[in-house]
Design an enzyme around this catalytic site. Structure first.
Site, PDB file in Angstrom:
ATOM      1  N   CYS A 161      -8.738   4.262  -0.267  1.00  0.00           N
ATOM      2  CA  CYS A 161      -8.908   2.931  -0.427  1.00  0.00           C
ATOM      3  C   CYS A 161      -7.816   2.020   0.247  1.00  0.00           C
ATOM      4  O   CYS A 161      -6.785   1.787  -0.149  1.00  0.00           O
ATOM      5  CB  CYS A 161      -8.879   2.720  -2.030  1.00  0.00           C
ATOM      6  SG  CYS A 161      -9.071   1.022  -2.327  1.00  0.00           S
ATOM      7  N   CYS A 166      -6.510  -0.916  -1.687  1.00  0.00           N
ATOM      8  CA  CYS A 166      -5.440  -0.277  -2.871  1.00  0.00           C
ATOM      9  C   CYS A 166      -4.033  -0.059  -2.208  1.00  0.00           C
ATOM     10  O   CYS A 166      -3.089  -0.376  -2.633  1.00  0.00           O
ATOM     11  CB  CYS A 166      -6.012   0.818  -3.363  1.00  0.00           C
ATOM     12  SG  CYS A 166      -7.597   1.056  -4.218  1.00  0.00           S
ATOM     13  N   ASP A 167      -4.123   0.550  -1.117  1.00  0.00           N
ATOM     14  CA  ASP A 167      -2.927   1.314  -0.394  1.00  0.00           C
ATOM     15  C   ASP A 167      -2.434   0.728   0.859  1.00  0.00           C
ATOM     16  O   ASP A 167      -1.385   1.233   1.272  1.00  0.00           O
ATOM     17  CB  ASP A 167      -3.205   2.748  -0.422  1.00  0.00           C
ATOM     18  CG  ASP A 167      -3.393   3.382  -1.923  1.00  0.00           C
ATOM     19  OD1 ASP A 167      -2.897   2.996  -2.967  1.00  0.00           O
ATOM     20  OD2 ASP A 167      -4.259   4.379  -1.878  1.00  0.00           O
TER      21      ASP A 167
END
Ligand code: NDP
Length: 324
Positions: A146, A149-150
């Site tokens: 992701c 997300c990261d």
């Protein structure tokens, strides 16, 4: 409560969608039962967020929060509002009968059986991975599924993205806003992604494309963080190392909907069909929320939003069908 009792609502799944549905259903005094899987589909209770490191994009947490802590807070709030949570993998459902029936199996091998007037399916999806040992060891240490997300953890560092679909294009493009360079690695010599998404990637000077290449090892296990990937040219067998700090795997997700196959309508790609703008599935009184019915947004906050919708719709359904 004994097995014979008919629940108002059973929520299957304990990620952001399931637990938000639980919070709303409990507040509506529906006394929900939430069944959290302990190994369903290879996911731990709490779902995909349990595998992420820090979550910086969940509203209300400006100081950052880990995925685990965020899910613990969801869970605490659901319990505090009156949700009964049991840990067990659901093994079978019967949506052809009223009330619906649900069978589960817990970690000790007990096989509880429940009945419910409504069901909210929030079993989620899991990201597909390449299946390499080194990849498994470096998850959360540079291996991610992701970018949203990261990605921010790899600001100004080189990264790679694996895949050739719309997600890979979107992630590669997104990462160029953060990282020093992005190498997009695809196993064929043409992308599956839509033309417009491909064109955007091809026009981006920060993206280097490696067609007909496969990652055969993620490097950095000894260092406990990704330092590069070894790639194989699938046309001539040559191997090379691409130095990088992170590998984003974007090779699709698998919705955890097998249990419902043949009982409710699924899209061709395996996701549960819901009536647009609602969480209603093809079976009246059975609702689906979160990633098991959404392959486009896949965010904790959108999953939570649809979990809220499912609980409100279940409440309305119960009111219209004899109350609770
Ligand atoms: P897709 O299934 O569309 O693409 C997966 C990609 O991963 C393919 O290129 C496939 O290669 C590759 N792949 C699969 N398995 C492996 C493997 N083991 N090793 C290497 N490569 C592999 O998944 P997406 O997540 O990209 O998209 C899912 C759906 O969501 C699609 O319908 C897509 O259109 C949609 N979507 C739409 C977006 C938008 O409109 N903004 C954004 C993101 C997704 P190959 O091509 O060789 O099969």
């Amino acid at each position: 409560m004994s097995d014979a009792e008919v629940r108002n609502v059973i929520i299957i799944g304990s990620g952001p969608a399931g637990l938000t549905a639980a919070i709303y259903a409990a507040r509506a005094n529906l006394k929900p039962l939430c069944i959290e899987g302990f190994n369903a589909g290879g996911l731990v209770p709490g779902g995909q967020l349990m595998y992420t490191t820090e979550v910086e994009n969940y509203p209300g947490f400006p100081e950052k929060v880990t995925g685990q802590e965020l899910m613990q807070r969801f869970r605490d709030q659901a319990e505090h509002q009156g949700t009964e949570i049991i840990t067990g993998d659901v093994t079978k459902v019967d949506l052809s009968k009223r009330p619906f029936e649900v069978w589960a199996e817990d970690v000790e091998g007990n096989k509880p059986h429940f009945k419910a007037k409504t069901i909210i399916i929030a079993t989620g999806a899991r990201a597909n991975y390449l299946g390499l040992d080194s990849e498994e060891k470096l998850k959360n240490k540079g291996v991610s599924a992701c970018a949203v997300c990261d990605g921010a953890f790899f600001r100004n560092e080189p990264v790679v993205v694996v895949g050739g679909g719309d997600t890979a294009m979107e992630e590669a493009h997104y990462l160029t806003g953060l990282c020093s360079s992005v190498t997009l690695i695809h196993r064929r010599d043409e992308f599956r992604a839509s033309k417009s998404m491909q064109d955007r990637v091809k026009a981006n000077p920060k993206i280097k494309i490696l067609y007909s290449h496969a990652v055969d090892e993620v490097l950095g296990v000894a260092e406990d963080k990704v330092t590069g990937v070894r790639v194989k040219n699938l046309k001539n067998g040559e191997t090379n190392v691409v130095p990088c700090s992170a590998m984003f795997v974007a090779i699709g997700h698998t919705p955890l909907a097998d249990l419902f196959q043949g009982q409710i309508d699924l899209h061709d790609n395996g996701y549960i069909k819901t009536i647009p703008g609602t969480t209603q599935t093809s079976v009246s009184g059975c609702f689906a929320a979160g990633d098991v019915q959404d392959w486009t947004f896949r965010q904790a906050v959108t999953a939570a939003g649809s979990g809220c919708m499912a609980a409100l719709e279940a409440e309305r359904w119960l009111a219209a069908n004899g109350g609770h």
